[in-house]
Each structure stands twice: as structure tokens, then as C-alpha cells.
Design a protein around this motif. Structure first.
Motif, PDB file in Angstrom:
ATOM      1  N   MET A  57      98.393 110.637   5.548  1.00 38.40           N
ATOM      2  CA  MET A  57      99.187 109.435   5.358  1.00 38.40           C
ATOM      3  C   MET A  57      98.283 108.229   5.140  1.00 38.40           C
ATOM      4  SD  MET A  57     102.074 109.659   8.368  1.00 38.40           S
ATOM      5  CE  MET A  57     102.619 107.989   8.095  1.00 38.40           C
ATOM      6  N   GLU A  58      98.682 107.411   4.228  1.00 38.65           N
ATOM      7  CA  GLU A  58      97.953 106.167   4.003  1.00 38.65           C
ATOM      8  C   GLU A  58      98.307 105.167   5.109  1.00 38.65           C
ATOM      9  OE1 GLU A  58      95.613 105.240   1.667  1.00 38.65           O
ATOM     10  OE2 GLU A  58      95.631 107.399   1.322  1.00 38.65           O
ATOM     11  N   PRO A  59      97.330 104.377   5.548  1.00 33.67           N
ATOM     12  CA  PRO A  59      97.648 103.348   6.548  1.00 33.67           C
ATOM     13  C   PRO A  59      98.652 102.343   5.987  1.00 33.67           C
ATOM     14  CG  PRO A  59      95.268 103.625   6.329  1.00 33.67           C
ATOM     15  CD  PRO A  59      95.912 104.417   5.212  1.00 33.67           C
ATOM     16  N   LEU A  60      99.450 101.789   6.886  1.00 41.20           N
ATOM     17  CA  LEU A  60     100.352 100.703   6.519  1.00 41.20           C
ATOM     18  C   LEU A  60      99.757  99.432   7.098  1.00 41.20           C
ATOM     19  CD1 LEU A  60     103.049  99.659   5.341  1.00 41.20           C
ATOM     20  CD2 LEU A  60     104.053 100.070   7.584  1.00 41.20           C
ATOM     21  N   VAL A  61      99.439  98.481   6.228  1.00 38.38           N
ATOM     22  CA  VAL A  61      98.849  97.219   6.657  1.00 38.38           C
ATOM     23  C   VAL A  61      99.694  96.092   6.083  1.00 38.38           C
ATOM     24  CG1 VAL A  61      96.801  95.740   6.592  1.00 38.38           C
ATOM     25  CG2 VAL A  61      96.538  98.236   6.724  1.00 38.38           C
ATOM     26  N   LEU A  62     100.234  95.263   6.989  1.00 35.64           N
ATOM     27  CA  LEU A  62     101.015  94.096   6.588  1.00 35.64           C
ATOM     28  C   LEU A  62     100.269  92.848   7.043  1.00 35.64           C
ATOM     29  CD1 LEU A  62     104.554  95.339   7.705  1.00 35.64           C
ATOM     30  CD2 LEU A  62     103.526  95.500   5.423  1.00 35.64           C
ATOM     31  N   GLN A  63     100.027  91.962   6.110  1.00 36.35           N
ATOM     32  CA  GLN A  63      99.318  90.720   6.427  1.00 36.35           C
ATOM     33  C   GLN A  63     100.263  89.746   7.139  1.00 36.35           C
ATOM     34  OE1 GLN A  63      96.024  90.420   6.062  1.00 36.35           O
ATOM     35  NE2 GLN A  63      96.071  92.507   5.254  1.00 36.35           N
ATOM     36  N   PRO A  64      99.733  88.949   8.055  1.00 36.68           N
ATOM     37  CA  PRO A  64     100.592  88.006   8.768  1.00 36.68           C
ATOM     38  C   PRO A  64     101.029  86.855   7.873  1.00 36.68           C
ATOM     39  CG  PRO A  64      98.309  87.609   9.349  1.00 36.68           C
ATOM     40  CD  PRO A  64      98.332  88.848   8.469  1.00 36.68           C
TER      41      PRO A  64
ATOM     42  N   ASP B 290      97.596 103.147  11.452  1.00 36.32           N
ATOM     43  CA  ASP B 290      96.585 104.032  10.873  1.00 36.32           C
ATOM     44  C   ASP B 290      96.682 105.421  11.495  1.00 36.32           C
ATOM     45  OD1 ASP B 290      94.345 105.307   9.855  1.00 36.32           O
ATOM     46  OD2 ASP B 290      93.050 103.559  10.064  1.00 36.32           O
ATOM     47  N   SER B 291      97.173 106.372  10.718  1.00 36.30           N
ATOM     48  CA  SER B 291      97.353 107.730  11.230  1.00 36.30           C
ATOM     49  C   SER B 291      96.029 108.476  11.389  1.00 36.30           C
ATOM     50  CB  SER B 291      98.278 108.522  10.300  1.00 36.30           C
ATOM     51  OG  SER B 291      97.698 108.647   9.015  1.00 36.30           O
ATOM     52  N   LYS B 292      94.958 107.977  10.773  1.00 34.34           N
ATOM     53  CA  LYS B 292      93.660 108.651  10.899  1.00 34.34           C
ATOM     54  C   LYS B 292      92.996 108.337  12.243  1.00 34.34           C
ATOM     55  CE  LYS B 292      92.801 108.774   5.915  1.00 34.34           C
ATOM     56  NZ  LYS B 292      94.144 108.343   5.533  1.00 34.34           N
ATOM     57  N   THR B 293      93.220 107.118  12.752  1.00 36.46           N
ATOM     58  CA  THR B 293      92.619 106.727  14.031  1.00 36.46           C
ATOM     59  C   THR B 293      93.615 106.839  15.184  1.00 36.46           C
ATOM     60  OG1 THR B 293      93.221 104.394  13.792  1.00 36.46           O
ATOM     61  CG2 THR B 293      91.072 105.080  12.875  1.00 36.46           C
ATOM     62  N   GLY B 294      94.898 106.784  14.869  1.00 36.82           N
ATOM     63  CA  GLY B 294      95.919 106.799  15.906  1.00 36.82           C
ATOM     64  C   GLY B 294      96.029 105.475  16.631  1.00 36.82           C
TER      65      GLY B 294
ATOM     66  N   TYR C 245     111.202  95.118   9.334  1.00 39.22           N
ATOM     67  CA  TYR C 245     110.702  96.255  10.108  1.00 39.22           C
ATOM     68  C   TYR C 245     111.036  97.608   9.475  1.00 39.22           C
ATOM     69  CZ  TYR C 245     108.935  93.428  13.928  1.00 39.22           C
ATOM     70  OH  TYR C 245     108.189  92.552  14.682  1.00 39.22           O
ATOM     71  N   ASP C 246     111.900  97.643   8.473  1.00 38.68           N
ATOM     72  CA  ASP C 246     112.309  98.918   7.868  1.00 38.68           C
ATOM     73  C   ASP C 246     111.130  99.766   7.378  1.00 38.68           C
ATOM     74  OD1 ASP C 246     114.488 100.725   7.068  1.00 38.68           O
ATOM     75  OD2 ASP C 246     113.784 100.254   5.033  1.00 38.68           O
ATOM     76  N   PRO C 247     110.166  99.210   6.620  1.00 38.82           N
ATOM     77  CA  PRO C 247     109.038 100.058   6.195  1.00 38.82           C
ATOM     78  C   PRO C 247     108.208 100.567   7.379  1.00 38.82           C
ATOM     79  CG  PRO C 247     108.805  97.819   5.310  1.00 38.82           C
ATOM     80  CD  PRO C 247     110.101  97.868   6.044  1.00 38.82           C
ATOM     81  N   ILE C 248     108.167  99.798   8.455  1.00 36.25           N
ATOM     82  CA  ILE C 248     107.450 100.221   9.666  1.00 36.25           C
ATOM     83  C   ILE C 248     108.184 101.412  10.290  1.00 36.25           C
ATOM     84  CG2 ILE C 248     106.750  99.515  12.000  1.00 36.25           C
ATOM     85  CD1 ILE C 248     106.517  96.609  10.785  1.00 36.25           C
ATOM     86  N   PHE C 249     109.506 101.311  10.403  1.00 36.74           N
ATOM     87  CA  PHE C 249     110.300 102.424  10.938  1.00 36.74           C
ATOM     88  C   PHE C 249     110.080 103.691  10.111  1.00 36.74           C
ATOM     89  CE2 PHE C 249     113.617  99.053  12.251  1.00 36.74           C
ATOM     90  CZ  PHE C 249     112.994  98.848  13.469  1.00 36.74           C
ATOM     91  N   LYS C 250     110.136 103.556   8.793  1.00 36.18           N
ATOM     92  CA  LYS C 250     109.985 104.718   7.916  1.00 36.18           C
ATOM     93  C   LYS C 250     108.597 105.340   8.056  1.00 36.18           C
ATOM     94  CE  LYS C 250     113.515 103.401   4.631  1.00 36.18           C
ATOM     95  NZ  LYS C 250     113.846 102.635   3.448  1.00 36.18           N
ATOM     96  N   TRP C 251     107.566 104.501   8.124  1.00 34.80           N
ATOM     97  CA  TRP C 251     106.208 105.002   8.274  1.00 34.80           C
ATOM     98  C   TRP C 251     106.071 105.732   9.609  1.00 34.80           C
ATOM     99  CZ3 TRP C 251     101.867 105.261  11.134  1.00 34.80           C
ATOM    100  CH2 TRP C 251     100.671 105.578  10.488  1.00 34.80           C
ATOM    101  N   LEU C 252     106.608 105.140  10.677  1.00 36.89           N
ATOM    102  CA  LEU C 252     106.521 105.764  11.994  1.00 36.89           C
ATOM    103  C   LEU C 252     107.328 107.058  12.061  1.00 36.89           C
ATOM    104  CD1 LEU C 252     106.623 102.620  14.300  1.00 36.89           C
ATOM    105  CD2 LEU C 252     104.671 104.156  13.917  1.00 36.89           C
ATOM    106  N   ASP C 253     108.464 107.119  11.386  1.00 35.68           N
ATOM    107  CA  ASP C 253     109.229 108.367  11.342  1.00 35.68           C
ATOM    108  C   ASP C 253     108.386 109.486  10.741  1.00 35.68           C
ATOM    109  OD1 ASP C 253     111.522 107.352  12.532  1.00 35.68           O
ATOM    110  OD2 ASP C 253     112.497 106.877  10.626  1.00 35.68           O
TER     111      ASP C 253
ATOM    112  N   SER D 163     103.874 114.572  12.671  1.00 32.61           N
ATOM    113  CA  SER D 163     102.593 115.192  13.025  1.00 32.61           C
ATOM    114  C   SER D 163     101.632 114.126  13.552  1.00 32.61           C
ATOM    115  CB  SER D 163     101.993 115.936  11.828  1.00 32.61           C
ATOM    116  OG  SER D 163     101.804 115.057  10.743  1.00 32.61           O
ATOM    117  N   PRO D 164     101.904 113.638  14.764  1.00 32.56           N
ATOM    118  CA  PRO D 164     101.041 112.599  15.340  1.00 32.56           C
ATOM    119  C   PRO D 164      99.703 113.168  15.808  1.00 32.56           C
ATOM    120  CG  PRO D 164     102.664 113.282  16.943  1.00 32.56           C
ATOM    121  CD  PRO D 164     102.988 114.015  15.666  1.00 32.56           C
ATOM    122  N   LEU D 165      98.759 112.278  15.981  1.00 36.33           N
ATOM    123  CA  LEU D 165      97.482 112.678  16.580  1.00 36.33           C
ATOM    124  C   LEU D 165      97.716 112.986  18.057  1.00 36.33           C
ATOM    125  CD1 LEU D 165      94.969 110.100  15.038  1.00 36.33           C
ATOM    126  CD2 LEU D 165      95.377 112.459  14.349  1.00 36.33           C
TER     127      LEU D 165
END
Length: 125
Positions: free
Chosen positions: A1-8, A18-22, A39-47, A52-54
Motif C-alpha cells: 500500500m502506498e502511504p497516505l499523506v495529507l498536508q495541513p 504508512d503501512s510500511k512502518t506501521g 476523513y473519508d479517504p482516511i477511512f478507506k485507507w484504514l479499511d 493485513s496490518p503489521l
């Protein structure tokens, strides 16, 4: 999975998932006009991550302020981590607050009481 990064922005927190570092971080203000939409894209990414979490996931939250609609979304985000925890994975939630910010300290305590998951509430030095 690609990390999801949202700028403030002035109304939204910085978010790094970041699914690579957890390691997942939320920092800043959360007062978007439409919290559910933000928050919708955050929910989808977390789902997707919950599939398959670390073995260990660390969640760092450092909010300056959030509005009522964001508080519900933050709770929904935290419930995703409860699901990971309940599946047998290690999850550590770290809630950071400024020393004089009793409201943010209490918010962390409230979330800790609601969720049955390891929760650390720490003052920012």
C-alpha cells in the motif's frame, strides 16, 4: 500500500499513514467544513490496512483543536485501530497534548475510556 499523506491547512490536520512502518500520525487542527468528506479517504485507507496490518501499529495524535463533527470522525478512526487490536495485533495509541490544554487532555481521556485499547496520554514537553 502506498502511504497516505495529507498536508495541513488552516482547517485540517497533517495526516501520515504508512503501512510500511506501521506509524500513523495526526497533527494540528481539525475543523473542516465537511468532516465526513475530509476523513473519508482516511477511512478507506484504514479499511484496506486492517485487511493485513503489521504486527505492531503506533498511532500518534496531537490535535491543537477539533470541532464536534471532527470528534466523531476521530472516534471512527480510532475504532479502526481497535479492530486491528482485537484481531490480535499490537496497537499503541499515543495522545499528545500541550501542558496547559486541559480540553485536549480530557478529550484523550474520553477516547481512552470509550475504547478498550492501550492508550497513552502524554504532555508535550
Amino acid at each position: 500500500m502506498e502511504p497516505l499523506v495529507l498536508q495541513p491547512t488552516a482547517h485540517t490536520p497533517s495526516v501520515t499513514l504508512d503501512s510500511k512502518t506501521g506509524v500513523f500520525e495526526f497533527k494540528g487542527r481539525s475543523t473542516p467544513e465537511n468532516s465526513v468528506e475530509y476523513y473519508d479517504p482516511i477511512f478507506k485507507w484504514l479499511d484496506q490496512y486492517t485487511q493485513s496490518p503489521l504486527p505492531k501499529t503506533v498511532v500518534n495524535l496531537q490535535f491543537e483543536y477539533f470541532n464536534t463533527s471532527s470528534s466523531k470522525c476521530i472516534l471512527d478512526v480510532l475504532k479502526k485501530f481497535v479492530k486491528i487490536h482485537n484481531a490480535g495485533n499490537e496497537v499503541k495509541i499515543c495522545w499528545y497534548y500541550e501542558e496547559e490544554d486541559d480540553d485536549m487532555k480530557e478529550a484523550g481521556e474520553d477516547y481512552s475510556d470509550i475504547l478498550e485499547i492501550p492508550f497513552e496520554i502524554q504532555v508535550i514537553e
